[in-house]
Design a protein around this motif. Structure first.
Motif, PDB file in Angstrom:
ATOM      1  N   ALA A 151     139.769  -2.259  70.634  1.00 48.91           N
ATOM      2  CA  ALA A 151     139.678  -3.555  71.309  1.00 48.91           C
ATOM      3  C   ALA A 151     141.046  -4.203  71.509  1.00 48.91           C
ATOM      4  O   ALA A 151     141.131  -5.298  72.062  1.00 48.91           O
ATOM      5  N   GLY A 152     142.112  -3.551  71.049  1.00 43.83           N
ATOM      6  CA  GLY A 152     143.446  -4.085  71.277  1.00 43.83           C
ATOM      7  C   GLY A 152     144.238  -4.417  70.034  1.00 43.83           C
ATOM      8  O   GLY A 152     145.389  -4.856  70.128  1.00 43.83           O
ATOM      9  N   GLY A 153     143.661  -4.228  68.851  1.00 50.53           N
ATOM     10  CA  GLY A 153     144.376  -4.523  67.619  1.00 50.53           C
ATOM     11  C   GLY A 153     145.285  -3.384  67.195  1.00 50.53           C
ATOM     12  O   GLY A 153     145.140  -2.243  67.637  1.00 50.53           O
ATOM     13  N   HIS A 154     146.247  -3.715  66.330  1.00 50.99           N
ATOM     14  CA  HIS A 154     147.129  -2.707  65.739  1.00 50.99           C
ATOM     15  C   HIS A 154     146.670  -2.486  64.304  1.00 50.99           C
ATOM     16  O   HIS A 154     146.877  -3.331  63.434  1.00 50.99           O
ATOM     17  N   LEU A 155     146.044  -1.352  64.062  1.00 52.71           N
ATOM     18  CA  LEU A 155     145.515  -1.002  62.748  1.00 52.71           C
ATOM     19  C   LEU A 155     146.554  -0.172  62.005  1.00 52.71           C
ATOM     20  O   LEU A 155     146.977   0.878  62.481  1.00 52.71           O
ATOM     21  N   VAL A 156     146.970  -0.670  60.829  1.00 51.60           N
ATOM     22  CA  VAL A 156     147.951   0.041  59.996  1.00 51.60           C
ATOM     23  C   VAL A 156     147.225   0.537  58.752  1.00 51.60           C
ATOM     24  O   VAL A 156     146.746  -0.263  57.940  1.00 51.60           O
ATOM     25  N   LEU A 157     147.146   1.840  58.604  1.00 49.64           N
ATOM     26  CA  LEU A 157     146.428   2.455  57.490  1.00 49.64           C
ATOM     27  C   LEU A 157     147.416   2.918  56.434  1.00 49.64           C
ATOM     28  O   LEU A 157     148.515   3.377  56.747  1.00 49.64           O
ATOM     29  N   GLY A 158     147.006   2.807  55.162  1.00 51.92           N
ATOM     30  CA  GLY A 158     147.806   3.294  54.055  1.00 51.92           C
ATOM     31  C   GLY A 158     147.065   4.352  53.265  1.00 51.92           C
ATOM     32  O   GLY A 158     145.894   4.660  53.536  1.00 51.92           O
ATOM     33  N   PRO A 159     147.701   4.940  52.250  1.00 54.30           N
ATOM     34  CA  PRO A 159     147.102   6.021  51.476  1.00 54.30           C
ATOM     35  C   PRO A 159     145.758   5.652  50.871  1.00 54.30           C
ATOM     36  O   PRO A 159     145.497   4.508  50.508  1.00 54.30           O
ATOM     37  N   ARG A 160     144.890   6.643  50.792  1.00 56.58           N
ATOM     38  CA  ARG A 160     143.562   6.601  50.180  1.00 56.58           C
ATOM     39  C   ARG A 160     142.533   5.858  51.026  1.00 56.58           C
ATOM     40  O   ARG A 160     141.359   5.837  50.681  1.00 56.58           O
ATOM     41  N   THR A 161     142.918   5.263  52.124  1.00 60.63           N
ATOM     42  CA  THR A 161     141.952   4.579  52.980  1.00 60.63           C
ATOM     43  C   THR A 161     141.068   5.601  53.685  1.00 60.63           C
ATOM     44  O   THR A 161     141.560   6.581  54.252  1.00 60.63           O
ATOM     45  N   GLY A 162     139.757   5.354  53.636  1.00 60.04           N
ATOM     46  CA  GLY A 162     138.787   6.197  54.322  1.00 60.04           C
ATOM     47  C   GLY A 162     138.383   7.442  53.576  1.00 60.04           C
ATOM     48  O   GLY A 162     137.609   8.247  54.092  1.00 60.04           O
ATOM     49  N   TYR A 163     138.871   7.628  52.340  1.00 59.18           N
ATOM     50  CA  TYR A 163     138.634   8.889  51.632  1.00 59.18           C
ATOM     51  C   TYR A 163     137.256   8.955  50.980  1.00 59.18           C
ATOM     52  O   TYR A 163     136.636  10.010  50.920  1.00 59.18           O
ATOM     53  N   GLY A 164     136.760   7.819  50.463  1.00 60.09           N
ATOM     54  CA  GLY A 164     135.511   7.845  49.715  1.00 60.09           C
ATOM     55  C   GLY A 164     134.398   7.089  50.415  1.00 60.09           C
ATOM     56  O   GLY A 164     134.631   6.272  51.310  1.00 60.09           O
ATOM     57  N   ASP A 165     133.160   7.373  49.985  1.00 60.29           N
ATOM     58  CA  ASP A 165     132.000   6.662  50.512  1.00 60.29           C
ATOM     59  C   ASP A 165     131.731   5.430  49.634  1.00 60.29           C
ATOM     60  O   ASP A 165     132.497   5.142  48.713  1.00 60.29           O
ATOM     61  N   PRO A 166     130.656   4.663  49.886  1.00 60.36           N
ATOM     62  CA  PRO A 166     130.425   3.452  49.079  1.00 60.36           C
ATOM     63  C   PRO A 166     130.236   3.700  47.592  1.00 60.36           C
ATOM     64  O   PRO A 166     130.413   2.789  46.783  1.00 60.36           O
ATOM     65  N   CYS A 167     129.897   4.941  47.218  1.00 59.37           N
ATOM     66  CA  CYS A 167     129.773   5.286  45.799  1.00 59.37           C
ATOM     67  C   CYS A 167     131.055   5.917  45.258  1.00 59.37           C
ATOM     68  O   CYS A 167     131.051   6.478  44.157  1.00 59.37           O
ATOM     69  N   ALA A 168     132.132   5.854  46.047  1.00 56.71           N
ATOM     70  CA  ALA A 168     133.437   6.403  45.671  1.00 56.71           C
ATOM     71  C   ALA A 168     133.402   7.923  45.538  1.00 56.71           C
ATOM     72  O   ALA A 168     134.222   8.507  44.825  1.00 56.71           O
ATOM     73  N   ARG A 169     132.467   8.571  46.247  1.00 54.75           N
ATOM     74  CA  ARG A 169     132.462  10.037  46.306  1.00 54.75           C
ATOM     75  C   ARG A 169     133.351  10.471  47.459  1.00 54.75           C
ATOM     76  O   ARG A 169     133.332   9.873  48.537  1.00 54.75           O
ATOM     77  N   ALA A 170     134.128  11.533  47.257  1.00 55.68           N
ATOM     78  CA  ALA A 170     135.003  12.026  48.311  1.00 55.68           C
ATOM     79  C   ALA A 170     134.181  12.472  49.511  1.00 55.68           C
ATOM     80  O   ALA A 170     133.183  13.196  49.371  1.00 55.68           O
ATOM     81  N   ARG A 171     134.580  12.037  50.691  1.00 58.97           N
ATOM     82  CA  ARG A 171     133.873  12.409  51.909  1.00 58.97           C
ATOM     83  C   ARG A 171     134.137  13.876  52.253  1.00 58.97           C
ATOM     84  O   ARG A 171     135.136  14.464  51.834  1.00 58.97           O
ATOM     85  N   THR A 172     133.250  14.446  53.048  1.00 61.24           N
ATOM     86  CA  THR A 172     133.409  15.825  53.516  1.00 61.24           C
ATOM     87  C   THR A 172     134.061  15.880  54.895  1.00 61.24           C
ATOM     88  O   THR A 172     134.209  16.961  55.462  1.00 61.24           O
ATOM     89  N   ASP A 173     134.463  14.715  55.437  1.00 60.25           N
ATOM     90  CA  ASP A 173     135.120  14.673  56.741  1.00 60.25           C
ATOM     91  C   ASP A 173     136.557  15.169  56.631  1.00 60.25           C
ATOM     92  O   ASP A 173     137.133  15.268  55.544  1.00 60.25           O
ATOM     93  N   VAL A 174     137.157  15.425  57.786  1.00 60.62           N
ATOM     94  CA  VAL A 174     138.604  15.581  57.842  1.00 60.62           C
ATOM     95  C   VAL A 174     139.218  14.229  57.522  1.00 60.62           C
ATOM     96  O   VAL A 174     138.800  13.202  58.055  1.00 60.62           O
ATOM     97  N   MET A 175     140.188  14.207  56.619  1.00 63.84           N
ATOM     98  CA  MET A 175     140.753  12.941  56.168  1.00 63.84           C
ATOM     99  C   MET A 175     141.820  12.424  57.140  1.00 63.84           C
ATOM    100  O   MET A 175     142.528  13.222  57.738  1.00 63.84           O
ATOM    101  N   PRO A 176     141.873  11.101  57.333  1.00 61.39           N
ATOM    102  CA  PRO A 176     141.241  10.008  56.572  1.00 61.39           C
ATOM    103  C   PRO A 176     139.835   9.634  57.048  1.00 61.39           C
ATOM    104  O   PRO A 176     139.607   8.550  57.614  1.00 61.39           O
TER     105      PRO A 176
END
Length: 348
Positions: A151-176
């Protein structure tokens, strides 16, 4: 509201030396006089400083769930090599410090409230959104972050963002995780750093890095899928990976910072992400910061601080009135800030 604890410093018990407004003698001293002055200034400023809506050059996303998850299973190491239970703060705080050092105004939003605002509205209100350490997050939150950038924002991501699900289990996706496509970068390796690693700008990078810029504590082994490399590591092993990448996404962009930046790198990143506007209230003196806000009636107010023991002159970019003593100042006029001074200025 400003609250003080205690009014009178206690004479016995656990909080004997938990200083109050009055000392043990009960006689008003410096602390009392300074607090009385604050009260007088608030009364003078009146409704100008009530119900303000603060500006936001940079908005940071805070996640209590991720803080607890990373305390339970810390990614960062402490000085002794053991787990750092304050790993979330270790990821979050250097980004906040970098924005402050760059002279920017920072707001905090909580991750569990993001969906309350539409992505396009958020992109207009929060042009730069910084998300380090968002380890525990649901799909809706990660998809919202992608929509924000589109939508036009500048998203700045840092380490560990997007890695886990709501239960803090590691996702099976390509990271992040669900952010990889929007970031134009991915990784499947990561490492702790036993010592800082110098960071250098990439060829043709718009990011300017002075001497001393370094990666600390962590490295993500980034691989680009269309992203531009802004900086890399000066290291025989980690040098194969970018340190910082950026990638257009929709009407905005996603920048990925694959390390915990030292103060020099963090400040440089924010000066690139939030370029100074002509006529803006950002000052060259490193000890001076300026924050702005809008009163309910539309008046614009500035808070200028000098964070040093030295007197510092500044040149006003616009005409302003001192909200406390009523003095009018013209555009370009030099204003002297005393040591640790704070001035409240009303746009004219």
């Amino acid at each position: 509201m400003i609250e003080y604890w205690h009014w009178h410093t206690l004479h016995f018990g656990t909080e004997t030396y938990w200083g109050g407004v009055l000392p043990h003698s009960g006689r008003p001293g410096r602390v009392y006089r300074e607090i009385a002055r604050i009260g007088q200034e608030l009364e003078t400023a009146g409704d100008l400083v009530a119900g303000l809506t603060p500006d936001a050059d940079v908005t940071m996303i805070y996640s209590s769930a991720s803080k607890w998850a990373l305390a339970f299973q810390p990614p960062l190491a402490g000085p002794d090599g053991g787990p750092d239970r304050r790993s979330y703060q270790g990821l979050f705080d250097p980004f906040y410090r970098g924005a402050f050092d760059a002279g920017l105004q920072v707001r905090i939003l909580h991750a569990d409230r993001l969906a309350d605002t539409g992505a396009r509205e958020a992109a207009e209100r929060h042009p730069v959104l910084v998300v380090p350490g968002l380890y525990s997050a649901d799909d809706t939150t990660l998809d919202w972050l992608c929509d924000y950038a589109a939508a036009g924002g500048h998203l700045v991501l840092g380490p560990r963002t997007g890695y886990g699900d709501p239960c803090a289990r590691a996702r099976t996706d390509v990271m992040p995780g669900r952010l990889a496509r929007a970031a134009g970068a991915r990784y499947d390796e990561f490492s702790n750093l036993a010592e800082d690693v110098p960071v250098r700008p990439a060829a043709d990078s718009p990011l300017t890095l002075p001497a001393g810029a370094a990666a600390t504590r962590w490295v993500d082994g980034l691989q680009t899928d269309g992203a531009q490399v802004l900086a890399g590591y000066d290291h025989p092993h980690f040098g194969r990976w970018p340190a910082v990448t950026t990638h257009p996404h929709g009407d905005g962009r996603v920048t990925y910072v694959g390390t915990v930046p030292d103060p020099v790198l963090a400040r440089s990143l924010f000066r690139w992400a939030v370029p100074e506007r002509e006529g803006g209230w950002r000052f060259a003196q490193e000890s001076v910061t300026c924050t702005g806000a809008t009163a309910p009636d539309g008046r614009r107010v500035r808070f200028v601080h000098n964070w040093s023991w030295d007197e510092v002159p500044i040149r006003l970019p616009a005409a302003a009135r001192d909200a406390l003593d009523g003095t009018d100042h013209g555009v370009g006029e030099e204003l002297m800030l005393r040591p640790w001074d704070a001035r409240v200025l009303l746009d004219r």
